[in-house]
Design a protein around this motif. Sequence first.
Motif, PDB file in Angstrom:
ATOM      1  N   TYR A  77      43.287  56.309  48.263  1.00 35.39           N
ATOM      2  CA  TYR A  77      43.448  55.264  47.257  1.00 35.39           C
ATOM      3  C   TYR A  77      43.916  55.792  45.906  1.00 35.39           C
ATOM      4  N   HIS A  86      47.818  51.306  39.199  1.00 31.90           N
ATOM      5  CA  HIS A  86      47.220  50.197  38.463  1.00 31.90           C
ATOM      6  C   HIS A  86      46.830  50.574  37.035  1.00 31.90           C
ATOM      7  N   TYR A 130      35.792  49.421  35.735  1.00 35.86           N
ATOM      8  CA  TYR A 130      35.558  49.710  37.157  1.00 35.86           C
ATOM      9  C   TYR A 130      35.721  48.441  37.994  1.00 35.86           C
ATOM     10  N   SER A 131      35.137  47.338  37.548  1.00 38.43           N
ATOM     11  CA  SER A 131      35.187  46.091  38.322  1.00 38.43           C
ATOM     12  C   SER A 131      36.620  45.587  38.482  1.00 38.43           C
ATOM     13  N   GLU A 132      37.454  45.804  37.478  1.00 40.41           N
ATOM     14  CA  GLU A 132      38.859  45.388  37.567  1.00 40.41           C
ATOM     15  C   GLU A 132      39.613  46.233  38.586  1.00 40.41           C
ATOM     16  N   ALA A 191      38.234  47.735  41.112  1.00 39.12           N
ATOM     17  CA  ALA A 191      37.685  47.374  42.425  1.00 39.12           C
ATOM     18  C   ALA A 191      38.367  46.128  42.995  1.00 39.12           C
ATOM     19  N   LYS A 192      38.778  45.212  42.140  1.00 36.95           N
ATOM     20  CA  LYS A 192      39.478  44.004  42.610  1.00 36.95           C
ATOM     21  C   LYS A 192      40.910  44.307  43.054  1.00 36.95           C
ATOM     22  N   LEU A 193      41.496  45.351  42.463  1.00 35.90           N
ATOM     23  CA  LEU A 193      42.892  45.686  42.745  1.00 35.90           C
ATOM     24  C   LEU A 193      43.068  46.649  43.911  1.00 35.90           C
ATOM     25  N   THR A 253      41.635  48.179  47.547  1.00 35.54           N
ATOM     26  CA  THR A 253      40.828  47.714  48.680  1.00 35.54           C
ATOM     27  C   THR A 253      39.907  48.783  49.246  1.00 35.54           C
ATOM     28  N   THR A 264      36.120  50.774  49.564  1.00 33.11           N
ATOM     29  CA  THR A 264      34.696  50.484  49.462  1.00 33.11           C
ATOM     30  C   THR A 264      34.201  51.008  48.115  1.00 33.11           C
ATOM     31  N   PRO A 265      33.104  50.480  47.599  1.00 33.07           N
ATOM     32  CA  PRO A 265      32.600  50.977  46.319  1.00 33.07           C
ATOM     33  C   PRO A 265      32.346  52.491  46.320  1.00 33.07           C
ATOM     34  N   CYS A 273      52.227  44.149  49.713  1.00 34.23           N
ATOM     35  CA  CYS A 273      51.601  44.282  48.394  1.00 34.23           C
ATOM     36  C   CYS A 273      52.356  43.456  47.370  1.00 34.23           C
TER      37      CYS A 273
END
Length: 125
Positions: A24, A31, A39-41, A43-45, A47, A49-50, A113
């Motif tokens: 990744y 991005h 981090y949350s942004e 994670a949305k972009l 794919t 796993t956390p 994509c």
Amino acid sequence: MDKEQLISCSCPLDATLAVIGGKYKIDIIYHLFGRTLRYSEIAKLVTATPKMLAEQLKELEKDGIINRVLYPVVPPKTEYSLTPLGEQLRTTLLEMYLFGQKLYALGNVKPRCGAAEDLARLKAD
């Protein structure tokens, strides 16, 4: 990248791939061009796993590609951006993207994509 890892690489190409070669990492770097993301942004972009995302971010930070800023607030706020070294990957990633476009065109396949809409960030200097 630490000196021992660098010594283990047989050439500069190996060293580059060792830094950006995670599953990744290229997506994360892409991005972050021209912007800072939480981090949350990311994670949305991406794919991942956390656990995998956190691992890839730590490796990129260790290798000097991204900056991580942790704000001492509740809940914790973490922001990521590219370092000057990371920004130097812009041309490389743009060329990789354009090469991939040619591959898709030769195979008459449409990319899944949404990178084409966001390609302007890569071309910006």
